[in-house]
Structure formats: C-alpha cells, structure tokens
Design a protein around this motif. Structure first.
Motif, PDB file in Angstrom:
ATOM      1  N   CYS A 129       0.833  -1.203   0.000  1.00 41.73           N
ATOM      2  CA  CYS A 129       0.000   0.000   0.000  1.00 41.73           C
ATOM      3  C   CYS A 129       0.872   1.260   0.000  1.00 41.73           C
ATOM      4  CB  CYS A 129      -0.900  -0.013   1.234  1.00 41.73           C
ATOM      5  SG  CYS A 129      -1.878   1.483   1.410  1.00 41.73           S
ATOM      6  N   VAL A 160      -0.026   4.133   0.840  1.00 43.34           N
ATOM      7  CA  VAL A 160      -0.416   5.023   1.935  1.00 43.34           C
ATOM      8  C   VAL A 160       0.198   4.563   3.251  1.00 43.34           C
ATOM      9  CG1 VAL A 160      -2.364   5.968   3.227  1.00 43.34           C
ATOM     10  CG2 VAL A 160      -2.561   5.620   0.760  1.00 43.34           C
ATOM     11  N   CYS A 161       0.049   3.276   3.573  1.00 44.44           N
ATOM     12  CA  CYS A 161       0.448   2.819   4.913  1.00 44.44           C
ATOM     13  C   CYS A 161       1.511   1.725   4.877  1.00 44.44           C
ATOM     14  CB  CYS A 161      -0.776   2.313   5.671  1.00 44.44           C
ATOM     15  SG  CYS A 161      -1.340   0.704   5.082  1.00 44.44           S
ATOM     16  N   CYS A 171      -7.084  -1.840   1.030  1.00 47.71           N
ATOM     17  CA  CYS A 171      -6.101  -2.038   2.088  1.00 47.71           C
ATOM     18  C   CYS A 171      -6.833  -1.850   3.418  1.00 47.71           C
ATOM     19  CB  CYS A 171      -4.970  -1.029   1.955  1.00 47.71           C
ATOM     20  SG  CYS A 171      -3.771  -1.111   3.301  1.00 47.71           S
ATOM     21  N   CYS A 188      -6.114  -0.032   5.743  1.00 50.67           N
ATOM     22  CA  CYS A 188      -6.064   1.365   6.214  1.00 50.67           C
ATOM     23  C   CYS A 188      -7.218   2.189   5.632  1.00 50.67           C
ATOM     24  CB  CYS A 188      -4.733   2.013   5.858  1.00 50.67           C
ATOM     25  SG  CYS A 188      -4.535   2.391   4.104  1.00 50.67           S
ATOM     26  N   PHE A 227      -7.664   2.702   2.304  1.00 51.19           N
ATOM     27  CA  PHE A 227      -7.341   3.035   0.917  1.00 51.19           C
ATOM     28  C   PHE A 227      -7.945   1.964   0.024  1.00 51.19           C
ATOM     29  CE2 PHE A 227      -3.891   3.136  -2.513  1.00 51.19           C
ATOM     30  CZ  PHE A 227      -4.360   4.299  -3.092  1.00 51.19           C
TER      31      PHE A 227
HETATM   32 ZN   LIG Z   1      -2.912   0.993   3.382  1.00 42.98          ZN
END
Ligand SMILES: [Zn+2]
Lengths: 453, 260
Positions: A214, A216-217, A230, A232, A234
């Motif tokens: 991912c 983002v995370c 994901c 998180c 996303f």
């Molecule tokens: Zn993520």
C-alpha cells in the motif's frame, strides 16, 4: 504610465515576440534540416533549440490549444494515438505519437502544430512517466490521462512508488487540471487521490506485483473480484467509465458501442481511457469513438508487413516489461498455432540496461513450443526460455531471425522490446534493398531451422 | 519434508522487484534436468514461512517493502531458525541488507535488520552503484568468476564476525573502498548480484545444490549447459569491458585534473 514606462513595456513586449518568433524559426529550420539530411526524424532537437532561445515558449504555444497529456508505464503510445484520432473528429489535433516523449519531443510536436496554415485546436501528447513533472509544469495541460505504473527500466527509473509520489505532488501544484485516472491501479489512484476534478475509469490492471504494497500505509493491498483495498481504508474508488460488455462502454452520458481495429483486450481498456480523455475537453464519446475506429496500427505496433522474400507476413508487437508481456501472453497463446514466434531483446539505454525482468514473465506457459530469439541480449532470453522448457533457437541478428522463422511458418509474429522493435521496423520498411540478401538467407535459414530440432 | 529438495522463495510480493525470482526457477530446473525432484514454494508476506526447507531465497525490493519484510521476519524469526538449522540461504541486495544489524530507509533512518549477519548497510557516498558486477568467489576450494548486475544506493560494512562472499574484480559490491561483495556465514550466501545471479552463474547454483543434495550427476542436456556457459562468458566480457571504460574515463579525468 510615464512615457519611459510605456516605451519600456513596448520594448519588452516586442522583445518577447521577437524571441518567440526566433525560437519557432530556429526550431522549424532545424527540423527541416534534420529531415533533409535524414538525421532521424528531427523529433526532439527542434524543441530543445526552441526552449534554449525562449524558455517560456511552451506556455505561449498552448494558450490556444487544449492539451491532453498521456502518461504511464504501458499503453502510452497506443492511448495517445486513440486520443488523437478521437479529438481530430472535433478539430485539428497535433500529437507526438511514435516520436520522442521527453520534454524536447513534446515541444517539437507543439511547434509543428502551431504553423499558421494548420493552427491546431487540440494536442494529444504522450509523456514519459519520469518527465511528466517538468512537461506538465511547463505546459499546464487541460487534462492528464494516467494509465498505470509498474516496473520498467530498473537501472534508471528505480522505484515505481517514487514516481507515484512525484506525480501526486505535481498534481497538487496544477489547480484546475482535469485528471482521467485508472481506478484499477492503486499507484495511480494514490497519485490522483487529492485531485478535485478526477474521472475514475476502470482501466484494468494485468500486473499487480508492483502495487501490492500500500502506498499510503505500507500495508498489503488485496485484489479480488475486480476490486482492491487495504486495511487502512485506501481502496478502489467508484468508477464512472467502465466496460459493460465486450465492446460496450458505460459512461456518465450513457452506453456507447466501441469499434476497434487493433487487437488485445488491453487496447479496449486504453480506448476507454482515451474516450474519457476526449470527454474532458468537450468531445463526446459518440463523436470520438468514430475517430478511434480508424486506428489500425500505432507506430508499427500490431502492424503487418508482407515478407519481401516469400509469401507470408510478419506482425510486430512491442513487449518491453513484465506488465506488457503479461498483457500480450493471452494473444501469443492464440498465435502459437498459426504463426512462428520471434522474441527480441536488447538492453540499450532506452530499453533499460538490466533485462533481468524477463525472469518475471511466465514464459512457462509456452513450454513445449519453439521460438526464435534475437537481439543483443538474445542469450539471456534463450536461457530464460530453455529453463522454462521452451525450445529457443538463437539467431542474434533480428532480420535473419525473421527469415529463419518464416521457414517454420509463413506467418511470423515478432515480440520485441523497444530498440529491438524499432530496429526491426526500420529494416522491414526499407527491406526492398535487402530483399536479395534476405532471399538467400531464407534458404540457408531453412537448413538452420531444420538442423536445430 | 519429503526427499524432494525444497526451495522457498521468501515474500515475492515484497522482495521480488529485480527478477530474483528467477533463482528459484534455475535451482528447480537444474534439479529436474538431473532427475531429482524439487518443490518450489513462493510464500507471500501474508503467509507464514514453512520451517525446515532446504533452501530459502530472499531477493531485492524497493525501500518501503524492504522495511515491511524486515519487520515481519524479525517478528517471526523463521529465518533465524532456518540459518541455525543449516538451511542454505541466498540473500540478494535488499535481502543481504535485511540479514544485517541494520540498514537505512528512503529517509535515511536506520531500520533494524535480522541481526543474523555481522554487517551494517548505510547510504553510500557518491552515485548509486548500477552496472555489471564481476567477482571472484571461493567455491569448493577453487576460485570461480561470478557475474551479476548490481543496483543499490547503500554500502555494506562488515564487522569482525563476518567474512565477505567474494573479491570484486569489476564493479562496486559492498562499498567502493572494501572491494568485496556480500557476506558468507554458515550456509548463508549474501550478495549484491542480481541478474538473476544463479541464471548467470550455473556454478553457484550447483554449489548450493551440492551442499543440500551431495554429489550431483552432470546435466544430460548439453545444449542447455552450453547456453548457460555462453551467457556467463558474455556477461563476464561485458563486465570487463564496462570496467575498462570506467578505468579509462577515471584516468582521463585524473589527467584533466592535473592540467588544471
Ligand atoms: Zn494501506
């Protein structure tokens, strides 16, 4: 304003105009000279010269032209060609299809389109994914189409994640830009996630190995049932353009039946992205799709050439990284029955100097079949294939490889990476002069081919 | 495990960026060609690593997936147990760095590694090391020329408990000063060589397989062996040629420096 101020401003305005004219003149002259001396096709140098003389020439040129940029790892050239043909239905469109897609080439294409007798209304420009930032900063395009990101030329581009991050920061500094983004590619979604005016398109993803982490995370993205997410939060955004049948497109304004004359399901996805791009600059899909139907080959991709030495044909396709190969493999599977297959591999600067990605391509699918292998790095490819239990005949010279292959089957398909593809295309297009040698080779090749079983 | 040689590729979803997945394919194929059974298992990072495999392969990856892989492997200690149990391990690039005490992420922060190897990887001064890498390694008592492709921005510094895998003939390897590549410890071979390294160096693949299986019959497919040797020779010459050019350029730039 005082008298001196007026005079000053008059002079600075005229200096600007003169500089612009000089830049255009120099660029056109150099393009002409390059063409008449047959020094390439005069693609990127004129643009470079113009930029040297007048660094602001880009923003000048695009004041009256609606520019749509196309970027991503795979499908740039074909999508740009579809886009250009779609836009052309509504007004003269300039494009750099088949030309240089770095800054100089983009400027050259725009200069070509700014001629007084052929003032363009649109520009459809493909841009190398690494050069998107400088090009878009200078041009301030109306719209940008973002296709996909995956590993390609690892020796110089390094990490795809960093390209996604660079795209993201670029888009944050282009207020008002319309973005057409592939919702199926997490890295593209990440890049476009904060754009206010974004059109999400189900552009497809054939290779998920580079986007399972991912952005983002750093957690894991799971792909299932045509979607992804994901933990998180996303996830794949809601799309407004998608396929709802083999060649039926669902758009915000209704359904459209596509007519395409280039093969491959990935090209249907590319035309979906192009249709949405046309809509961004006001060209409705009912109009642009007619233009797209006229695209039959793109800078040699999917182009068939008659064999100059025998009855038969050779079709060219470009396969330059794992994602591209995975897209093509379904088609190769249908070709193995009625075509001889040639695979070409080079490792020049434009290809990336590290071809180890061939080990990521599932060539095992062709186990038991036999192919002819050519290019500077033919040995790497041949060994890769042999370990996949595919018979590989090593004929490093590309033209000879096609000749040898045509002895196995009168119809040949070539899958080659960038510089190898270009070399073969050039050879085939001027093959009249070498047809005699080719005919001789064809007979020698017959023995070679037989001897290697 | 059964009597088939078991090969595990560790986290191809995180550490599979540079074609190193080919190493598993080469090992399995070189066994199969000799009539020896092999199992090839690719274990993604969401799944636990199986214990007791004969060979573990850890490849190169991008910065943030590398950090993620190191976290998971530190927690599970699966590779710590494998190394103690005498399994063979081939760790390439990011794989090499993960096995050390620490490495640096894209922001330059130190990230703890597995601490299996006595080495530390830090941001390399100067340009990223990208290009052909030619080394001389001792395998079964004799020196072998091995060739790979390196692509890394960190240099790796060895502590007193680590010995290098090889001496660098051309290219960078661990660092521009040390002139060595990789680390050897127990049955762990760690290196900066991509390519994949076992595709370009059949000798290294067979060396690992002999370690697991004992004496190996020769591969009956002579044309494949010939092709493998041809690729090895081609890459060795390419590495030497690139090195000569670099040497010439640095001598030339040195001369220019003198004039100034
Ligand atoms: Zn993520």
């Amino acid at each position: 304003m005082s008298d001196t101020e007026i005079r000053k401003s008059f002079w600075s305005t005229s200096q600007r105009l003169i500089r612009k004219q000089l830049a255009l003149l120099a660029a056109r002259a150099s393009a002409g000279a390059l063409r008449s001396f047959k020094l390439g096709q005069g693609q990127s140098l004129p643009g470079k010269i113009a930029l040297k003389i007048d660094p602001e020439i880009l923003s000048e040129l695009v004041r009256t032209i609606d520019v749509v940029l196309v970027s991503g790892t795979n499908g740039k050239t074909t999508t740009t060609a579809l886009l250009a043909s779609g836009l052309e239905r509504s007004g003269h469109t300039v494009t750099n299809v088949g030309g240089s897609n770095m800054t100089g080439g983009v400027v050259s294409a725009l200069i070509d389109g700014s001629g007084t007798h052929s003032m363009a209304r649109f520009a459809a420009l493909e841009v190398d994914e690494i050069y998107l930032t400088p090009v878009a900063r200078a041009i301030k395009p109306k719209a940008i189409i973002l296709l996909n990101l995956s590993r390609d030329q690892l020796d110089r581009t390094q990490e795809v994640r960093k390209i996604a991050a660079r795209w993201k920061s670029l888009l944050s500094e282009l207020p008002g830009v319309k973005v057409v983004a592939n919702a199926d590619d997490p890295l593209v979604v990440f890049a476009a996630s904060e754009v206010p005016d974004v059109t999400w398109v189900a552009g497809g993803i054939s290779w998920t190995e580079d986007s399972s982490g991912c952005p983002v995370c750093t957690g894991r993205i799971t792909f299932s049932g045509g979607s992804w997410q994901c933990h998180c939060g996303f996830q794949r955004p809601e799309v407004t353009w998608q396929l709802s049948g083999d060649l039926v497109v669902t758009s915000p304004t209704g359904n459209i039946a596509l007519e395409l004359n280039i093969p491959g399901s990935f090209n249907i996805r590319n035309s979906l992205m192009a249709l949405a791009g046309c809509a961004c600059v006001g060209v409705a899909p009912e109009i642009s799709k007619n233009g797209m139907a006229g695209v039959v080959s793109v800078s040699g991709r999917f182009q068939s050439y008659p064999l100059p030495w025998a009855d038969g044909s050779v079709m060219l396709t470009l396969a330059k990284n794992p994602a591209g190969w995975v897209e093509l493999i379904a088609m190769v599977d249908s070709w193995v029955k009625d075509r001889a297959i040639v695979i070409g591999l080079n490792a020049k600067f434009a290809d990336g100097k590290d071809p180890s990605w061939i080990w990521d391509v599932p060539f095992e699918i062709f186990a038991g079949h036999s192919v002819v292998v050519c290019g500077e790095r033919a040995t790497d490819m041949a060994l890769r294939l042999r370990y996949a239990e595919v018979e590989a005949l090593l004929v490093p010279d590309a033209y000879s490889a096609i000749v040898v292959a045509s002895k196995r089957n009168k119809d040949v398909v070539v899958l080659a990476n960038y510089t190898c593809f270009q070399r073969i295309r050039k050879d085939l297009e001027r093959s009249g002069s070498t047809a005699g040698i080719a005919r001789a080779l064809y007979w020698v090749g017959g023995f070679l081919s037989k001897g290697s079983k | 495990m059964s009597d088939a040689v078991s090969i595990v590729t560790v986290f191809p979803d995180l550490l599979g960026t540079y074609g190193d997945g080919g190493n598993a394919k080469v090992l399995a194929a070189r066994l199969k060609l000799r009539g020896i059974a092999a199992t090839n298992l690719e274990v993604r990072s969401s799944d636990p690593l199986p214990q007791g495999a004969d060979i573990y392969l850890v490849g190169g990856g991008e910065d943030s997936p590398q950090v993620e892989a190191s976290k998971i492997l530190s927690r599970s200690r699966a590779l710590h147990r494998a190394v103690e149990a005498g399994s063979y391990v081939l760790a390439v690039c990011a794989g090499l760095q993960i096995f050390g005490e620490y490495f640096v992420d894209s922001e330059g922060n130190e990230v703890p590694g597995l601490g299996i190897l006595d080495c530390r990887s830090v941001k390399m001064p100067g340009a990223r090391a990208v290009g052909e890498l030619l080394v001389s390694a001792e395998l079964d008592g004799g020196d072998e020329l091995l060739v790979g492709y390196e692509n890394h921005g960190s240099s790796t510094h060895l502590g007193p408990d680590a010995s290098p895998f090889s001496k660098v003939v051309a290219g960078v390897g661990n660092s521009r000063i040390a002139k060595t590549d990789g680390v050897r410890y127990k049955n762990v071979i760690a290196t900066y060589m991509h390519g994949p390294v076992l595709a370009r160096n059949g000798e290294l693949a067979d060396y690992m397989l002999r370690g697991v299986f004992g004496d190996l019959p020769t591969i009956p497919d002579r044309s494949l062996s010939r092709l493998a040797r041809q690729l090895h020779q081609e890459r060795v010459s390419a590495a030497l040629k690139a090195h000569k050019t670099n040497l010439r350029n640095s001598v030339l730039s040195g001369l220019k420096g003198h004039k100034r």
